[in-house]
Design a protein around this motif. Structure first.
Motif, PDB file in Angstrom:
ATOM      1  N   ILE A  65      -0.769  -0.293 -10.011  1.00 15.08           N
ATOM      2  CA  ILE A  65      -0.157   0.884 -10.619  1.00 15.08           C
ATOM      3  C   ILE A  65      -0.592   1.023 -12.075  1.00 15.08           C
ATOM      4  O   ILE A  65      -0.794   2.141 -12.578  1.00 15.08           O
ATOM      5  CB  ILE A  65       1.381   0.804 -10.488  1.00 15.08           C
ATOM      6  N   ALA A  66      -0.773  -0.100 -12.747  1.00 18.06           N
ATOM      7  CA  ALA A  66      -1.273  -0.045 -14.121  1.00 18.06           C
ATOM      8  C   ALA A  66      -2.616   0.668 -14.181  1.00 18.06           C
ATOM      9  O   ALA A  66      -2.840   1.540 -15.038  1.00 18.06           O
ATOM     10  CB  ALA A  66      -1.395  -1.466 -14.692  1.00 18.06           C
ATOM     11  N   TRP A  67      -3.516   0.321 -13.260  1.00 20.00           N
ATOM     12  CA  TRP A  67      -4.834   0.961 -13.254  1.00 20.00           C
ATOM     13  C   TRP A  67      -4.738   2.423 -12.830  1.00 20.00           C
ATOM     14  O   TRP A  67      -5.525   3.269 -13.290  1.00 20.00           O
ATOM     15  CB  TRP A  67      -5.789   0.197 -12.341  1.00 20.00           C
ATOM     16  N   ALA A  68      -3.775   2.733 -11.956  1.00 22.28           N
ATOM     17  CA  ALA A  68      -3.577   4.139 -11.580  1.00 22.28           C
ATOM     18  C   ALA A  68      -3.168   4.968 -12.800  1.00 22.28           C
ATOM     19  O   ALA A  68      -3.606   6.115 -12.961  1.00 22.28           O
ATOM     20  CB  ALA A  68      -2.520   4.239 -10.488  1.00 22.28           C
TER      21      ALA A  68
ATOM     22  N   GLU B  29       0.151   6.915  -6.724  1.00 21.48           N
ATOM     23  CA  GLU B  29      -1.110   7.617  -6.977  1.00 21.48           C
ATOM     24  C   GLU B  29      -0.965   9.117  -6.729  1.00 21.48           C
ATOM     25  O   GLU B  29      -1.442   9.935  -7.529  1.00 21.48           O
ATOM     26  CB  GLU B  29      -2.209   7.035  -6.098  1.00 21.48           C
ATOM     27  N   HIS B  30      -0.312   9.481  -5.640  1.00 22.79           N
ATOM     28  CA  HIS B  30      -0.126  10.901  -5.354  1.00 22.79           C
ATOM     29  C   HIS B  30       0.796  11.543  -6.389  1.00 22.79           C
ATOM     30  O   HIS B  30       0.582  12.690  -6.795  1.00 22.79           O
ATOM     31  CB  HIS B  30       0.445  11.091  -3.944  1.00 22.79           C
TER      32      HIS B  30
ATOM     33  N   SER C 109       0.810  -1.220   0.000  1.00 20.98           N
ATOM     34  CA  SER C 109       0.000   0.000   0.000  1.00 20.98           C
ATOM     35  C   SER C 109       0.844   1.272   0.000  1.00 20.98           C
ATOM     36  O   SER C 109       0.457   2.271  -0.626  1.00 20.98           O
ATOM     37  CB  SER C 109      -0.955  -0.006   1.200  1.00 20.98           C
ATOM     38  N   ASP C 110       1.995   1.282   0.690  1.00 20.16           N
ATOM     39  CA  ASP C 110       2.818   2.495   0.689  1.00 20.16           C
ATOM     40  C   ASP C 110       3.274   2.854  -0.726  1.00 20.16           C
ATOM     41  O   ASP C 110       3.267   4.027  -1.119  1.00 20.16           O
ATOM     42  CB  ASP C 110       4.049   2.299   1.588  1.00 20.16           C
ATOM     43  N   VAL C 111       3.685   1.852  -1.472  1.00 19.82           N
ATOM     44  CA  VAL C 111       4.147   2.096  -2.834  1.00 19.82           C
ATOM     45  C   VAL C 111       2.994   2.582  -3.703  1.00 19.82           C
ATOM     46  O   VAL C 111       3.136   3.540  -4.482  1.00 19.82           O
ATOM     47  CB  VAL C 111       4.778   0.818  -3.431  1.00 19.82           C
ATOM     48  N   ILE C 112       1.834   1.941  -3.585  1.00 19.55           N
ATOM     49  CA  ILE C 112       0.670   2.312  -4.401  1.00 19.55           C
ATOM     50  C   ILE C 112       0.272   3.760  -4.126  1.00 19.55           C
ATOM     51  O   ILE C 112       0.044   4.552  -5.049  1.00 19.55           O
ATOM     52  CB  ILE C 112      -0.521   1.376  -4.118  1.00 19.55           C
ATOM     53  N   HIS C 113       0.185   4.121  -2.841  1.00 18.11           N
ATOM     54  CA  HIS C 113      -0.241   5.477  -2.499  1.00 18.11           C
ATOM     55  C   HIS C 113       0.761   6.509  -2.985  1.00 18.11           C
ATOM     56  O   HIS C 113       0.371   7.595  -3.448  1.00 18.11           O
ATOM     57  CB  HIS C 113      -0.431   5.591  -0.982  1.00 18.11           C
ATOM     58  N   ALA C 114       2.052   6.192  -2.897  1.00 21.84           N
ATOM     59  CA  ALA C 114       3.060   7.131  -3.385  1.00 21.84           C
ATOM     60  C   ALA C 114       2.892   7.383  -4.881  1.00 21.84           C
ATOM     61  O   ALA C 114       2.929   8.529  -5.342  1.00 21.84           O
ATOM     62  CB  ALA C 114       4.457   6.587  -3.085  1.00 21.84           C
TER      63      ALA C 114
ATOM     64  N   SER D 116      11.389  10.094  -8.836  1.00 17.62           N
ATOM     65  CA  SER D 116      11.638   9.041  -7.842  1.00 17.62           C
ATOM     66  C   SER D 116      10.363   8.579  -7.144  1.00 17.62           C
ATOM     67  O   SER D 116      10.246   7.413  -6.758  1.00 17.62           O
ATOM     68  CB  SER D 116      12.646   9.539  -6.801  1.00 17.62           C
ATOM     69  N   THR D 117       9.405   9.479  -6.991  1.00 18.39           N
ATOM     70  CA  THR D 117       8.134   9.090  -6.357  1.00 18.39           C
ATOM     71  C   THR D 117       7.440   7.988  -7.142  1.00 18.39           C
ATOM     72  O   THR D 117       6.752   7.144  -6.567  1.00 18.39           O
ATOM     73  CB  THR D 117       7.205  10.314  -6.245  1.00 18.39           C
ATOM     74  N   LEU D 118       7.605   7.995  -8.462  1.00 22.31           N
ATOM     75  CA  LEU D 118       6.952   7.011  -9.314  1.00 22.31           C
ATOM     76  C   LEU D 118       7.799   5.761  -9.546  1.00 22.31           C
ATOM     77  O   LEU D 118       7.302   4.790 -10.117  1.00 22.31           O
ATOM     78  CB  LEU D 118       6.609   7.636 -10.668  1.00 22.31           C
ATOM     79  N   THR D 119       9.054   5.769  -9.108  1.00 21.99           N
ATOM     80  CA  THR D 119       9.941   4.645  -9.451  1.00 21.99           C
ATOM     81  C   THR D 119      10.596   3.961  -8.264  1.00 21.99           C
ATOM     82  O   THR D 119      10.794   2.743  -8.287  1.00 21.99           O
ATOM     83  CB  THR D 119      11.057   5.124 -10.400  1.00 21.99           C
ATOM     84  N   ASP D 120      10.928   4.718  -7.210  1.00 28.00           N
ATOM     85  CA  ASP D 120      11.756   4.139  -6.145  1.00 28.00           C
ATOM     86  C   ASP D 120      11.046   3.027  -5.388  1.00 28.00           C
ATOM     87  O   ASP D 120      11.652   1.999  -5.062  1.00 28.00           O
ATOM     88  CB  ASP D 120      12.201   5.233  -5.172  1.00 28.00           C
ATOM     89  N   GLY D 121       9.782   3.230  -5.068  1.00 29.08           N
ATOM     90  CA  GLY D 121       9.052   2.196  -4.341  1.00 29.08           C
ATOM     91  C   GLY D 121       8.909   0.922  -5.156  1.00 29.08           C
ATOM     92  O   GLY D 121       9.034  -0.191  -4.629  1.00 29.08           O
TER      93      GLY D 121
END
Length: 432
Positions: free
Chosen positions: A168-171, A123-124, A116-121, A135-140
């Motif tokens: 993430i695909a659906w995001a 999405e934001h 969930s932490d990675v997904i929320h990062a 990095s927000t979209l890749t590091d997690g």
């Protein structure tokens, strides 16, 4: 294991630090919160309907609490880099088919919490229109991929990472029709689905007797152009692995719609086949579950539904699972979700009204308390992709909707000056 670097943890630290400042995400060193539910104040604002009704409205249902606690457990173990422990707990819950009181699989909730932490990062990051390479979209993502590489033979770690890519695909894609989705978003959607498929390719859910892995494989089908028959067969395997879980049947029905991989003929066929295979558990309920979401969102599917068979299924579901989570789900579905499309299609209107009328006996004969979040989701057609901007307002809306439906149902008694009190033995009438 005690001395190895916390690769996923290190990758997520800058993301969560930033999120903590902006969104109040807990620090990595802190255990995940046990409950993330709306504050009681949002549920206790009186409505006009309450002048005539007396019905318990718990702040948090047993199912809400169990879901949040289990997700938080998965999140905590991932943050602490305790992947062996997390995998063992998912495996144990999967093998035992453990669920919350409302039937949510414990294994799936643990796996969601872990990613969930990675997904929320992500999405934001997408909401903020950050560059693809930010990095927000890749590091997690990289962090969880490194964890998977450290456990190359663990199917449950693989499942967590594969689900991460699907989410993430659906995001990236959203829920719009394909022609209006930007080219970049479609490409990212396809790339994440391809990666998830590669991750799950070595594992056979039938050999492992794993409904969680089977559900993951079914989720991957949305990213491929696969004949409807193969998709139906995959769902059949999943349902046979875990026939007590009605969510698998609901997902099958949705994917049998023409907008996905099937046809209206396929939907009816699979609903009847599922009812026959699960008759010892659900009676006619298998037919109802497969049609459940499909007929709520598709007018032609609703026009085609076998209403007497569907209603028989409702009765059998109540007989099989008479808890209040289920009663609230069915009542909200009939009273709210099925009425959403009224007036838009003449052929579908009669079936919608006939099914909506079932709310009367569900409420009068079986309802003893209101679960606001279920009613709020019903107003959105149980759309898992709908964004909730305020949990308090969302729950308050569901509470108001439920009380208004109940008040309307007892309007004759209320007009006579009577107050309706719900008890474990049914509603009682007394002077107001």
């Amino acid at each position: 294991m005690l001395n190895r670097p916390n690769t996923a943890l290190d990758a997520l630290k800058p993301l969560l630090a930033a999120l903590g400042k902006r969104f109040g995400v807990p620090a990595l060193s802190a255990p995940a919160p046990q409950l993330l539910l709306p504050a009681p104040a949002a549920l206790n604002e009186p409505t006009r309907a309450e002048q005539f009704l007396d019905i318990p409205i718990p702040d948090h249902s047993n199912d809400d609490a169990a879901c949040q606690t289990t997700q938080s457990r998965g999140q905590f173990l991932a943050r602490q880099d305790r992947w062996d422990e997390l995998s063992a707990e998912i495996r144990s819950a999967d093998e035992a088919r453990d669920t919350t009181p409302g039937g949510m699989p414990i294994a799936d909730l643990l796996a969601y919490g872990a990613r969930s932490d990675v997904i929320h990062a992500v999405e934001h990051g997408l909401q903020d229109n950050l560059p693809v390479t930010h990095s927000t979209l890749t590091d997690g993502i990289s962090g969880l991929e490194e964890v998977r590489a450290e456990y190359p033979q663990d199917p449950y770690i693989a499942m967590i990472v594969a689900h991460m890519h699907v989410d993430i695909a659906w995001a990236w894609r959203g829920t719009n029709w394909d022609p209006v989705v930007p080219k970049l978003n479609r490409a990212r959607f396809a790339a994440h689905f391809d990666r998830a498929s590669d991750i799950m390719q070595p594992y056979c859910f039938l050999e492992l007797n794993s409904p969680s892995l089977a559900a993951c494989c079914c989720a991957l089908l949305a990213g491929k152009q696969i004949p409807g028959r193969r998709i139906a067969d995959t769902y059949e395997d999943l349902i046979d692995l875990d026939p007590h879980n009605h969510r698998h049947m609901r997902a099958l029905g949705n994917h049998m719609l023409p907008r996905w991989f099937g046809s209206y003929t396929d939907l009816e066929l699979e609903a009847r086949r599922t009812a026959a295979r699960t008759q010892d558990i659900w009676g006619a309920g298998g037919y109802t579950w497969v049609c459940f979401d499909a007929i709520a969102i598709d007018d032609q599917a609703c026009a085609n539904v076998d209403v007497p068979f569907f209603l028989d299924g409702l009765h059998d579901i109540v007989a099989a699972r008479p808890n209040q989570e289920m009663i609230n789900l069915l009542a909200a579905y009939c009273a709210v979700a099925m009425r959403n499309g009224l007036g838009l299609n003449q052929d579908a209107d009669l079936p919608r009204m006939q099914i909506s009328d079932a709310a009367s006996w569900l409420i009068r004969d079986h309802l003893t308390e209101v679960h606001p979040l279920i009613w709020a989701h019903a107003a959105d057609g149980f759309d898992n992709n709908s964004r909730v901007t305020s949990s308090r307002r969302f729950a308050a809306r569901g509470r108001a909707d439920a009380l208004q439906v109940i008040a309307d149902m007892f309007q004759d008694e209320i007009s006579q000056g009577l107050r309706v009190t719900f008890t474990p033995n049914g509603p009682k009438l007394a002077p107001g």
